[in-house]
Design a protein around this motif. Structure first.
Motif, PDB file in Angstrom:
ATOM      1  N   HIS A 176     -11.910 -12.207   5.475  1.00 21.24           N
ATOM      2  CA  HIS A 176     -12.944 -12.345   4.624  1.00 21.24           C
ATOM      3  C   HIS A 176     -13.481 -14.083   4.500  1.00 21.24           C
ATOM      4  CE1 HIS A 176     -15.380 -12.574   0.758  1.00 21.24           C
ATOM      5  NE2 HIS A 176     -16.063 -11.510   1.491  1.00 21.24           N
ATOM      6  N   ASP A 188     -20.274  -9.349   2.823  1.00 22.35           N
ATOM      7  CA  ASP A 188     -20.400  -8.986   1.400  1.00 22.35           C
ATOM      8  C   ASP A 188     -20.098  -7.429   1.501  1.00 22.35           C
ATOM      9  OD1 ASP A 188     -21.491  -7.435  -0.969  1.00 22.35           O
ATOM     10  OD2 ASP A 188     -23.024  -9.344  -1.165  1.00 22.35           O
ATOM     11  N   MET A 189     -18.947  -7.089   0.829  1.00 19.41           N
ATOM     12  CA  MET A 189     -18.274  -5.823   1.132  1.00 19.41           C
ATOM     13  C   MET A 189     -19.184  -4.831   0.175  1.00 19.41           C
ATOM     14  SD  MET A 189     -14.509  -6.624   1.578  1.00 19.41           S
ATOM     15  CE  MET A 189     -13.885  -5.058   1.338  1.00 19.41           C
ATOM     16  N   GLU A 190     -19.702  -5.070  -0.860  1.00 23.38           N
ATOM     17  CA  GLU A 190     -20.485  -4.377  -1.670  1.00 23.38           C
ATOM     18  C   GLU A 190     -21.753  -3.755  -0.984  1.00 23.38           C
ATOM     19  OE1 GLU A 190     -21.748  -5.073  -6.130  1.00 23.38           O
ATOM     20  OE2 GLU A 190     -19.482  -5.569  -6.091  1.00 23.38           O
ATOM     21  N   LYS A 191     -22.400  -4.860  -0.426  1.00 20.72           N
ATOM     22  CA  LYS A 191     -23.594  -4.474   0.340  1.00 20.72           C
ATOM     23  C   LYS A 191     -23.421  -3.535   1.753  1.00 20.72           C
ATOM     24  CE  LYS A 191     -26.931  -8.282  -0.880  1.00 20.72           C
ATOM     25  NZ  LYS A 191     -27.181  -9.559  -0.056  1.00 20.72           N
ATOM     26  N   GLY A 192     -22.103  -3.910   2.302  1.00 19.61           N
ATOM     27  CA  GLY A 192     -21.649  -3.353   3.452  1.00 19.61           C
ATOM     28  C   GLY A 192     -21.959  -4.357   4.656  1.00 19.61           C
ATOM     29  N   ARG A 195     -17.184  -4.233   6.445  1.00 23.79           N
ATOM     30  CA  ARG A 195     -16.455  -2.876   6.154  1.00 23.79           C
ATOM     31  C   ARG A 195     -15.430  -2.476   6.807  1.00 23.79           C
ATOM     32  NH1 ARG A 195     -22.172  -1.948   8.108  1.00 23.79           N
ATOM     33  NH2 ARG A 195     -21.760  -1.182  10.042  1.00 23.79           N
ATOM     34  N   ASN A 222     -14.871   3.525   5.212  1.00 17.91           N
ATOM     35  CA  ASN A 222     -15.762   3.194   4.024  1.00 17.91           C
ATOM     36  C   ASN A 222     -14.875   2.556   2.591  1.00 17.91           C
ATOM     37  OD1 ASN A 222     -17.813   4.258   5.294  1.00 17.91           O
ATOM     38  ND2 ASN A 222     -17.488   6.386   4.524  1.00 17.91           N
ATOM     39  N   ASN A 224     -15.113  -0.256   0.526  1.00 15.83           N
ATOM     40  CA  ASN A 224     -15.835  -1.274   0.388  1.00 15.83           C
ATOM     41  C   ASN A 224     -15.150  -2.394  -0.828  1.00 15.83           C
ATOM     42  OD1 ASN A 224     -16.500   0.338  -1.734  1.00 15.83           O
ATOM     43  ND2 ASN A 224     -18.645   0.283  -1.176  1.00 15.83           N
ATOM     44  N   SER A 225     -14.022  -2.367  -0.825  1.00 19.18           N
ATOM     45  CA  SER A 225     -13.503  -3.603  -1.827  1.00 19.18           C
ATOM     46  C   SER A 225     -12.120  -3.817  -1.316  1.00 19.18           C
ATOM     47  CB  SER A 225     -13.562  -3.486  -3.274  1.00 19.18           C
ATOM     48  OG  SER A 225     -12.552  -2.703  -3.673  1.00 19.18           O
ATOM     49  N   ARG A 227      -9.617  -4.086  -3.276  1.00 19.06           N
ATOM     50  CA  ARG A 227      -8.811  -3.171  -4.098  1.00 19.06           C
ATOM     51  C   ARG A 227      -8.490  -1.687  -3.620  1.00 19.06           C
ATOM     52  NH1 ARG A 227      -9.425  -1.395  -9.070  1.00 19.06           N
ATOM     53  NH2 ARG A 227     -11.697  -1.475  -8.730  1.00 19.06           N
ATOM     54  N   GLU A 259     -13.548   6.816  -5.217  1.00 20.77           N
ATOM     55  CA  GLU A 259     -12.969   5.893  -6.239  1.00 20.77           C
ATOM     56  C   GLU A 259     -12.908   6.513  -7.647  1.00 20.77           C
ATOM     57  OE1 GLU A 259     -11.547   3.060  -6.620  1.00 20.77           O
ATOM     58  OE2 GLU A 259     -11.905   2.365  -8.493  1.00 20.77           O
TER      59      GLU A 259
END
Ligand SMILES: [Zn+2]
Length: 447
Positions: A176, A188-192, A195, A222, A224-225, A227, A259
């Protein structure tokens, strides 16, 4: 603990959407997240109309090679695009243009504090459209948005060198950071636009020495973070070890991460490579690069985070940990570089300045260069510990407030960013002051 009898065998696949101006095989705008409406950035090519001809995006190819160089890969001087066939409503052509046996980059290496991770390959492909599940006139429907169709997508595949959830997280974070430093994607992992997928198996202790390989592989998609990667691997290690303890082989399948429930769940069983019927795309000529061209791209690489961290330590004496944290913020690297050298010229302790920034004792508004001055003033003031009588301090702050209405407005709009200005201004009046005392007083008075 069931997991203690087994070793984790894990490889990671990372998809990164490149932020080129146009899409991978057509001239459409590449901005799926910024689009105001679905299906506005489309044309016959990215809608998969029969007879429409793709033309490869040169910048996307260069940027993929750039990523390859940054991850220590060999660059193939001959490369080509292949068709990967499968049916899904977000893929109207019935195939995705990807790369199969001759990807752009191979054999890289990424170092993490938990061990090296070899990169098998990096290839370039096109993203698919996006399915949107919605209710229309009381009916549940799936709609397709083709704004993302044919956005350039890079896939980075590792060898199964990852042996702990922590290593997986460290690896993903490093990729990243490097991608962001290369300015090729928002990642941007949140937006995708970045991935993650992990291929996870467990191997009995001692099996590797005897050449026994795991008979299955579970793919978790999928994530997407960072963590979630760590947690999904932890969960799978336990789940798989429990099955193996019962003499069962975990099923080869694709799973997702939930999650809310903190577990993985089955999605579909995995196709093998044969099912895709790969073959070279006859509409796209193969790519041939000269060694000079590839070498030039390597020379043009920007400074990578590891080099920045090392330089900041050497040139400015910044502590390794602080340098690591600050170098992560690639957007502000240039401002920080100016800050360090200005500080050094004025004999300010750059190591201390850096750790004050990391610990948020000084907050700099990076958008405005004059804040460098404020950071330095605040820094000088922070070095002292003198405490002043409260009424004297309040009088001084009142004078500063009266003389600087704009700073007050700025403070109210942006809060903490201008606090350094107040500390500096008060110290000019009173000499050395305890900045925390001034900070608290200002915050109290401007509340
Ligand atoms: Zn298009």
């Amino acid at each position: 603990m069931e997991t203690q009898n087994y070793n984790l065998i894990c490889g990671i696949e990372i998809h990164v959407e490149l932020r080129t101006a146009s899409k991978m095989f057509c001239g459409c705008v590449n901005d799926p997240f910024g689009a105001q409406k679905p299906n506005i950035y489309t044309c016959p090519v990215c809608l998969g109309m029969p007879g429409a001809l793709p033309v490869a995006n040169k910048k996307a190819i260069e940027w993929t090679i750039r990523i390859g160089h940054a991850l220590g890969c060999e660059i193939n001087l001959f490369s080509k695009f292949d068709r990967k066939h499968y049916f899904y409503p977000d893929l109207p052509k019935g195939y995705q243009i990807s790369q199969y046996d001759q990807p752009l980059c191979v054999n890289g290496l990424v170092k993490t504090e938990f061990g090296d991770v070899r990169i098998t390959r990096i290839h370039l492909e096109e993203d698919t459209g996006k399915l949107v599940h919605q209710e229309v006139n009381g009916e549940k429907v799936s709609l397709v948005d083709f704004n993302r169709s044919s956005v350039p997508l890079v896939e980075i595949v590792t060898e199964p060198d990852i042996h702990s959830p922590q290593q997986a997280k460290a690896y993903a974070k490093k990729i990243h950071q490097i991608i962001r430093a290369l300015h090729v994607s928002d990642a941007d992992m949140e937006k995708g636009s970045m991935r993650l997928e992990a291929n996870i198996s467990m191997q009995g202790i001692g099996d590797r020495e005897q050449g026994i390989l795991p008979q299955y592989k579970v793919e978790v998609k999928n994530l997407n973070s960072f963590r979630f990667v760590e947690k999904a691997i932890q969960y799978e290690m336990k789940r798989q070890a429990e099955l193996l303890e019962k003499n069962e082989t975990p099923k080869q399948e694709t799973r997702g991460w939930n999650e809310a429930k903190q577990h993985t769940f089955p999605q579909r069983s995995k196709e093998s490579a044969e099912d895709y019927r790969y073959f070279p795309d006859p509409d796209l000529p193969p790519m041939r690069f000269t060694r000079e061209y590839v070498e030039q791209l390597k020379k043009d690489l920007p400074e990578l985070p590891e080099a920045t961290i090392e330089r900041w330590q050497k040139e400015f004496g910044i502590k390794e940990n602080d340098a690591k944290i600050l170098a992560d913020d690639i957007e502000h690297k240039t401002v920080l570089d100016v800050l360090w050298s200005t500080a050094k010229d004025r004999h300010v302790d750059t190591a201390k300045l850096a750790s004050l920034l990391v610990n948020k004792k000084i907050i700099v508004d990076f958008g405005i260069s004059t804040y460098i001055e404020e950071a330095l003033t605040a820094m000088e003031v922070l070095s002292s510990t003198m405490t002043i009588a409260n009424d004297v301090l309040i009088a001084a702050i009142n004078e500063v407030i009266a003389a600087n209405p704009k700073a007050v407005v700025d403070y109210k709009a942006r809060k903490t960013a201008v606090i350094g200005f107040f500390i500096g201004a008060v110290s000019k009046k009173l000499g050395k002051v305890d900045s925390n005392q001034v900070r608290n007083a200002v915050q109290e008075m401007l509340r």
